[in-house]
Design an enzyme around this catalytic site. Structure first.
Site, PDB file in Angstrom:
ATOM      1  N   ASP A  77      70.551 -13.398 -16.875  1.00 42.79           N
ATOM      2  CA  ASP A  77      70.120 -14.392 -17.855  1.00 42.79           C
ATOM      3  C   ASP A  77      69.284 -15.412 -17.085  1.00 42.79           C
ATOM      4  OD1 ASP A  77      69.896 -16.649 -19.499  1.00 42.79           O
ATOM      5  OD2 ASP A  77      71.790 -16.259 -20.509  1.00 42.79           O
TER       6      ASP A  77
ATOM      7  N   LYS B   1      64.649 -22.346 -25.002  1.00 43.50           N
ATOM      8  CA  LYS B   1      64.736 -23.441 -24.036  1.00 43.50           C
ATOM      9  C   LYS B   1      63.372 -23.678 -23.367  1.00 43.50           C
ATOM     10  CE  LYS B   1      68.946 -22.949 -25.438  1.00 43.50           C
ATOM     11  NZ  LYS B   1      69.965 -22.168 -24.762  1.00 43.50           N
TER      12      LYS B   1
ATOM     13  N   ARG C 133      59.158  -4.364 -38.196  1.00 41.89           N
ATOM     14  CA  ARG C 133      60.421  -4.341 -37.441  1.00 41.89           C
ATOM     15  C   ARG C 133      60.222  -3.513 -36.173  1.00 41.89           C
ATOM     16  NH1 ARG C 133      63.786  -0.592 -38.616  1.00 41.89           N
ATOM     17  NH2 ARG C 133      63.748  -0.903 -40.862  1.00 41.89           N
TER      18      ARG C 133
ATOM     19  N   TYR D  83      76.997 -19.147 -20.401  1.00 43.82           N
ATOM     20  CA  TYR D  83      76.743 -19.860 -21.654  1.00 43.82           C
ATOM     21  C   TYR D  83      77.883 -19.556 -22.646  1.00 43.82           C
ATOM     22  CZ  TYR D  83      74.396 -21.025 -26.026  1.00 43.82           C
ATOM     23  OH  TYR D  83      74.079 -21.538 -27.245  1.00 43.82           O
TER      24      TYR D  83
HETATM   25  C1  PLP Z   1      70.967 -21.212 -25.182  1.00 41.54           C
HETATM   26  C2  PLP Z   1      71.349 -20.156 -24.245  1.00 41.54           C
HETATM   27  C3  PLP Z   1      71.639 -18.854 -24.701  1.00 41.54           C
HETATM   28  C4  PLP Z   1      71.626 -18.499 -26.169  1.00 41.54           C
HETATM   29  O1  PLP Z   1      70.337 -18.547 -26.687  1.00 41.54           O
HETATM   30  P1  PLP Z   1      70.005 -18.884 -28.228  1.00 41.54           P
HETATM   31  O2  PLP Z   1      68.514 -18.854 -28.257  1.00 41.54           O
HETATM   32  O3  PLP Z   1      70.586 -20.216 -28.521  1.00 41.54           O
HETATM   33  O4  PLP Z   1      70.638 -17.810 -29.038  1.00 41.54           O
HETATM   34  C5  PLP Z   1      71.948 -17.892 -23.762  1.00 41.54           C
HETATM   35  N1  PLP Z   1      71.992 -18.180 -22.446  1.00 41.54           N
HETATM   36  C6  PLP Z   1      71.733 -19.413 -21.978  1.00 41.54           C
HETATM   37  C7  PLP Z   1      71.792 -19.672 -20.511  1.00 41.54           C
HETATM   38  C8  PLP Z   1      71.400 -20.440 -22.847  1.00 41.54           C
HETATM   39  O5  PLP Z   1      71.165 -21.663 -22.380  1.00 41.54           O
END
Ligand code: PLP
Length: 377
Positions: free
Chosen positions: A170, A195, A46, A98
């Site tokens: 982000d 992604k 962890r 998001y």
């Molecule tokens: C998918 C996404 C998230 C969340 O991520 P997860 O891996 O699904 O928890 C946050 N920000 C953006 C821009 C995203 O496309």
């Protein structure tokens, strides 16, 4: 080191213990100590795991930060970053963030006393108006999802510094291959690595990179305390995905350009949202701060009914949430990724029922265009 080389040779790209040219999966929870506290850098997974560490070093280098952290999902990464703040603190966020980011701020973190305000951050004056005496950070998403609005990171980071606020970006949509928020003045970068970084629809993961030793210590403390870490197998998959990020993104960008041109010329498409289009309101900022416009495109087909017809006809665009993988995906944000945003808020933002979002993949672009053409006709 240039960017494609760094994707492959950055971080800890092979195993010094064995010479293995890909970093191994250390499927292990605990590490032998020679005496109390006498360990070789790892004691319990962890706190730190070698495979996760290799990934964390890689993303740190790619984003040009001081330390990287890997989490079990993008939301876990964002939540850990928000845990840097205290009850009574306030954060300003981009209005069309998001859906999950909106949800965690307004349904979970609000209960712990972390307050948030959502504004159109593509206009800096909106941020200024929203700053309160307890504001601690500005969280940007750029480009946004699904309307692909762009915020000028450098301008906002400067403004944030003047007001003693952290800038969090982000960077999921652009990835460090196209955009480097820390270079532009940001303090923290977060990713849904699910992604583009993973890129193959086979792993859910989140990453965060910070640009100071203090933030590194603080975020490691949160990561180790709350425990939302990424496991070694998924860490390995992410390293593997990142190795081909450059070639994937270059090819996706080329496919996307051709698709955008096609969509703009089709009479059943009311509007196309893509930052690479010269008439996109933030096109100049996109050009200034990114090296590529990305593989996400949204377009309006007028109604939910038309959107459903389109979805029922496409062959190569898979109806699914998520984005950024080798296969092209299609979705209707109002009823899928953004369903957790209240209807009236969606209307304010322009996320209409006829808005369709595509994530362009690596299929032959001729097939993708033919598929859209058949479905639109
Ligand atoms: C998918 C996404 C998230 C969340 O991520 P997860 O891996 O699904 O928890 C946050 N920000 C953006 C821009 C995203 O496309």
């Amino acid at each position: 080191m240039k960017r494609k080389t760094q994707l492959i040779h950055g971080g800890i790209s092979n195993d010094p213990a064995t010479g293995a040219v890909t970093f191994p999966i250390y499927q292990v929870s605990t590490f032998k100590q020679e005496g109390v506290g006498g360990h070789k850098g790892f004691e319990y997974s962890r706190t730190g795991n070698p495979t996760r560490h290799a990934l964390e070093e890689l993303i740190k280098e790619l984003e040009g930060g001081k330390a990287g952290f890997a989490f079990g999902s993008g939301m876990a990464a964002m939540t850990a970053v928000m845990m840097l703040f205290n009850s009574g603190d306030h954060v300003i966020l981009t209005d069309d963030v998001y859906g999950g980011s909106f949800r965690v701020m307004t349904k979970v973190l609000n209960r712990l006393g972390i307050d948030s305000t959502f504004v159109d951050t593509s206009k800096a004056e909106n941020i200024l108006t929203a700053i309160k005496s307890n504001t601690k950070a500005i969280h940007l998403e750029t480009p946004t999802n699904p309307l692909l609005k762009i915020t000028d990171i450098e301008t906002v980071a400067k403004l944030a510094k003047e007001h003693n606020l952290l800038t969090i970006v982000d960077n999921t949509f652009s990835t460090p291959y196209w955009q480097n928020p820390i270079e532009l003045g940001a303090d923290i970068v977060v990713h849904s690595a699910t992604k583009y970084l993973g890129g193959h629809s086979d792993v859910v993961a989140g990453l965060a990179v910070v640009n100071s030793e203090k933030l590194a210590d603080d975020l490691h403390f949160v990561q180790n305390s709350t425990g939302g870490i990424l496991g070694p197998q998924d860490s390995y998959l992410l390293i593997r995905g990142i190795r081909t990020l450059g070639v994937r993104l270059e090819e996706m960008e080329a496919n996307t350009k051709a698709i955008v041109e096609f969509l703009q010329g089709h009479s059943n498409v009311k509007k196309v949202y893509y930052p690479g289009i010269e008439t996109h309101p933030n096109h100049q900022i996109a050009k200034k701060q990114t090296r590529g416009f990305g593989g996400m495109v949204s377009f309006d087909v007028g109604s939910a009914e038309n959107a459903d017809k389109l979805l029922s006809k496409v062959k190569y665009f898979t109806l699914a949430e998520s984005l950024g993988a080798v296969e092209s995906l299609i979705s209707v944000p109002a009823r899928m990724t953004h369903a957790s945003i209240p209807a009236e808020r969606r209307a304010e933002l322009g996320i209409t029922d006829g808005l369709v979002r595509i994530s362009v993949g690596l299929e032959d672009v001729e097939d993708l265009i033919e598929d859209l053409e058949n479905a639109l006709n």
